[in-house]
Structures are given as C-alpha cells and as structure tokens.
Design a protein around this motif. Sequence first.
Motif, short mmCIF file in Angstrom:
data_model
loop_
_atom_site.label_atom_id
_atom_site.label_comp_id
_atom_site.label_asym_id
_atom_site.label_seq_id
_atom_site.Cartn_x
_atom_site.Cartn_y
_atom_site.Cartn_z
N GLU A 385 -22.36 8.18 -2.13
CA GLU A 385 -23.50 7.51 -2.77
C GLU A 385 -23.82 6.20 -2.08
N CYS A 386 -22.79 5.44 -1.72
CA CYS A 386 -23.02 4.16 -1.05
C CYS A 386 -23.63 4.37 0.34
N ALA A 387 -23.16 5.38 1.07
CA ALA A 387 -23.72 5.66 2.40
C ALA A 387 -25.20 6.05 2.29
N GLU A 388 -25.55 6.76 1.23
CA GLU A 388 -26.95 7.13 1.03
C GLU A 388 -27.80 5.91 0.72
N VAL A 389 -27.28 5.01 -0.10
CA VAL A 389 -28.03 3.80 -0.44
C VAL A 389 -28.32 2.97 0.81
N LEU A 390 -27.35 2.90 1.72
CA LEU A 390 -27.52 2.11 2.95
C LEU A 390 -28.20 2.89 4.07
N LYS A 391 -28.56 4.16 3.78
CA LYS A 391 -29.28 5.00 4.74
C LYS A 391 -28.53 5.12 6.07
N ILE A 392 -27.22 5.34 5.97
CA ILE A 392 -26.40 5.51 7.16
C ILE A 392 -26.47 6.97 7.59
N ASP A 393 -27.03 7.21 8.77
CA ASP A 393 -27.09 8.58 9.28
C ASP A 393 -26.28 8.66 10.58
N GLY A 394 -26.21 9.84 11.15
CA GLY A 394 -25.38 10.02 12.33
C GLY A 394 -23.92 10.14 11.94
N ASP A 395 -23.03 9.96 12.91
CA ASP A 395 -21.61 10.08 12.64
C ASP A 395 -21.14 8.99 11.70
N LEU A 396 -20.18 9.34 10.83
CA LEU A 396 -19.57 8.38 9.91
C LEU A 396 -18.23 7.97 10.51
N VAL A 397 -18.14 6.73 10.98
CA VAL A 397 -16.92 6.20 11.58
C VAL A 397 -16.07 5.61 10.46
N VAL A 398 -14.82 6.08 10.33
CA VAL A 398 -14.02 5.69 9.18
C VAL A 398 -12.67 5.14 9.62
N SER A 399 -12.10 4.33 8.73
CA SER A 399 -10.79 3.74 8.97
C SER A 399 -10.20 3.35 7.63
N GLY A 400 -8.94 2.97 7.63
CA GLY A 400 -8.29 2.54 6.40
C GLY A 400 -7.33 3.58 5.86
N GLY A 401 -6.39 3.12 5.04
CA GLY A 401 -5.29 3.97 4.57
C GLY A 401 -5.73 5.23 3.86
N GLY A 402 -6.79 5.15 3.05
CA GLY A 402 -7.25 6.33 2.32
C GLY A 402 -7.75 7.43 3.23
N PHE A 403 -8.28 7.05 4.39
CA PHE A 403 -8.79 8.03 5.33
C PHE A 403 -7.68 8.67 6.16
N ARG A 404 -6.42 8.29 5.90
CA ARG A 404 -5.31 9.06 6.47
C ARG A 404 -5.31 10.47 5.87
#
Length: 505
Positions: A385-404
Amino acid sequence: MDKVVVGVDAGTTAVKAVVFSTKGEILLTAHRGVPVEYGKKGEAEQDLNAIWQAVRECLTEVTGQLADEQVIGVGLTGQGDGAWLLDKQQQPLQKAAIWMDGRAGRRVQEWQDGGQGRRVLDVTGTTIFPALAPVLLSEFADQDPGFLDSIGTTFHCKDWIRYQLTGELATDYTEASRLFFDVHSGEGHNAQLAADLGLEKVLGTLPTVLPAEASGGTVSEAAAAATGLPAGIPVAVGMIDVAVTGPGLGAIDDGDAWLILGTTGFIGTLLGSVDERRSELSMVLATGRDKQVLEFLAPMTGTPNLDWIRNTLGFEDWSVAETEARSVRPGSGGVVYLPYASPDGERAPFLDPSASASWLGMSISTKPAQILRSVYEGVSFSLVECAEVLKIDGDLVVSGGGFRSDLICEMLADTTGQRVIRQDAPEAGARGAATLALVASGAASDVKDAASMMVTSTSSFEPNPANHDVYRKAYDVYRTSRDALRPAWPAMRDLRAASDEQDQA
C-alpha cells in the motif's frame, strides 16, 4: 596494512558495530541488546548511557579482533525521532523518549485540529505523530513549565554516540528535518515555526547541521581508550537509519527508491525537491544535496508482528515458522491480519494513534498455519500500500532484517507484479554508515564513489502470475476491512486501557 572502516548502527533493540574492508566485505561484527522501558501512559524510553555502553562494548569487541588492519574512519547511524536531550552540562537530561513513544497521542489530534500539524507539514514536510520531537517537547513543556529552560542540546541517537566519540555536537540534514528545518529552501531551521509551536526556546539548543558524509570530529583520546579505535580518525556525521541505507544500496540520485523491513517499515524515493512529493501523507527529509529530498512512508507494521506470532505459536526457529507458513496456500484460507500492533498506532500511509491489530475471516476450521501466514501477508500488504501511494514502479530494491524472509519477498513481488531485488549482505544500516565514513576519511571522493566501493551481491524474486490474482483479492479485502474497522479503533483502545487499569488495581 589493509584499511578498514567501521559502521555503527544503533537500532531500537540492538546496537551493532561492523568492520568493513574498503571493498565492502564484512570482516567483523558485534551486537549488544539495549532494553526499551515501557510505561503505563504509552511511554517507550531508553537510557542514553546504556546505549553508549553497548556501543563501547561492540567497538571494543571488534577492535580487539583486528590484527594488522588500519581503521581509517567510523560511520554512524541510529534510530530516528523521539526526544534525545542533554542538559546544560551536556549530560543526559532524561531517558530518551524513542520513536515508539505514544504518550502524546492526544496532542497529535489537538495539533491537527488546531492547525499546528499543518504548519509542521508545510515547513518540514513531515506528518506529525506522537513521537515526533516537537510534539514530545510540547508535551513535556506542558507537564513542566520550566522544562524547555533545562535543555542544553536537542539532537538524536547517532549524534549522542558521535558526541561520546568526539566531544563534538552536530547533526545532519535528515535528522534536522524532524524538528524545524525548512525542506523547501534547504537553508536552515524556520524560527517562525518554532514560535508558532511555542518552542522558540528549543532553537538555541539545536546543534550545527552538517553534510552526512562530512567529518563530525575525530575520535578523542578518551574514546580511543574506551573503544580501541585509533585516536584522531574521522567520525562521519551520518544519517537517520532509514535514510542511510540508501548510500549503502547505491541509491543516491533523484528517482532512486528502496524499501526496508525492520522494527518499522520504510518505503522511500529520492526527489529533486519537495515540490515533487507524491503524497501529503508521507514524510520528507532534506538530504543536504541542494534541494533534494527523500520522500518516504514509515509504517509501524514491521517485524515485531512476525516476532510476536512466531513466539505465540511456539516456533523457536525462523526457518521452521516459514516452512509452516508455506504449508497453506496464498490467501491464508480467507484469514486477514491487520498488522497495526504498535502501541503508538499507525503513521503511514495514514495517521491514526488508535490503530489496532486484529484478525478477520476466521472460523472454527481455521488452521494455525493460516493464522501464521496471514501475518506475513498483512505485513507485506502494508508495504504494498505504501509503495502504491508513493507511485514506486520498476524493480523494488529491498533491505533489512525482515527481507531475509524469502516468503516476504515473494509476497511483495507477487502482489505488486514487480521484481524484488534484495541485497544479499546483512547489516545494511552499518554498510550505509560505513559508506559515508569512506568519504569522511578521504578514501572516496564522494558518496557515489564510496557506494561503488561498497557494492555487494543481490538476489532477485520474479512475480509469480499464478499468485497475483489471489493476492490482489486478499489485498483488496485487507484494505476494505481495515477502513471499516477504523471507526471502532478508539473504543478498542479505551477498552484496552480500562482492562490494564483493572489488572494493575
């Protein structure tokens, strides 16, 4: 003699010191836990001296294991927001009220109704919430009319650590943006905003604002003796934790975006100026690079949801929990989890101090594995939902412990239909801090040069079309049920408070 840099990441529950080679390899790591103290009125506090002790122990541990390596610089990052205050003698005035603090929840609504919230948004680009420094300072001032006069310095977690290492008081543009900094001009604090909030006395307590990659002083003789670091090496000014991951990921230019999943979530994108922001529900930080800003949403729906359900269901190992979650199909058998479990409520992509977690769609046939998987899905949907609000398209670059968690990455890709790119190496915050230290030490010419030196391998997760329709339907139910429940949240909070009072009686 090989040259190395140290990145210090002072998170909410743990402090880390990581030694990196100048090629980005992790050589040594040390961790120490730091407790959070919770109060009856929503307080969430930490002892500044306990944080410094944890940092000192981590640094001593890693420096004690170095052989012929030469430490050339130190980079810092830490949890953001809250009230980190020193007295006139530059000693802790009180325990830090951290970003999870909820005691000023009612003041947020008062400021929204009274126009102060709009003033903060117009100048700083920040949507107010209970643990924003101006909100907390106003709360403290109402409780004690002499409180503001007792403050010597108002700054932030990583600034406290740098002060202990160098004896110098400073902050960076990202942290300054959480107070009175004018993100439109990028030229300093807005005195009229401070006056409008009744906090003009705080202006005189704010330290110098410096670029994140600048030297914020050098390690003192006393700090060298306490930590094993060489005296005289530069300590980079650093950035707030959500922003510092950007340099570590190579996200520096306008249009770059990334996501973090830790104790909180983070979805952000770099913009040429605040005039390009995508949502007034977002927060905006000046980066110190001309008028560039980082627009982001920081939902409170992070890994504590996953920690809680894993412990509740008795899974000691994350891999076992994830295997169990995979034993049921996407959609969790119709079970929907609303991941608003923070005592502080929610701040993105909507502001509601009364936000509460709950399950919906269960029956007597619901399986524990479906309940478990629904928590993974709920956390993922909040990020979507947050990515949609910010209109982030293309690849989603992720980091952080939860994304393990591969499962979280897969859910994010399958729901959005976008490829997810994950940095393989851990300690993203410390890596970003170390990237800035390369510049402060002179080992890199600028942040882009330093980021290229620290680059690491990545993994990619392609969207699975077979899961997309199921997840989109589940995501729609998630949002619809959440919006339907919102009017009941304040009453739920009241019931919780009344029950707590009875338990304590």
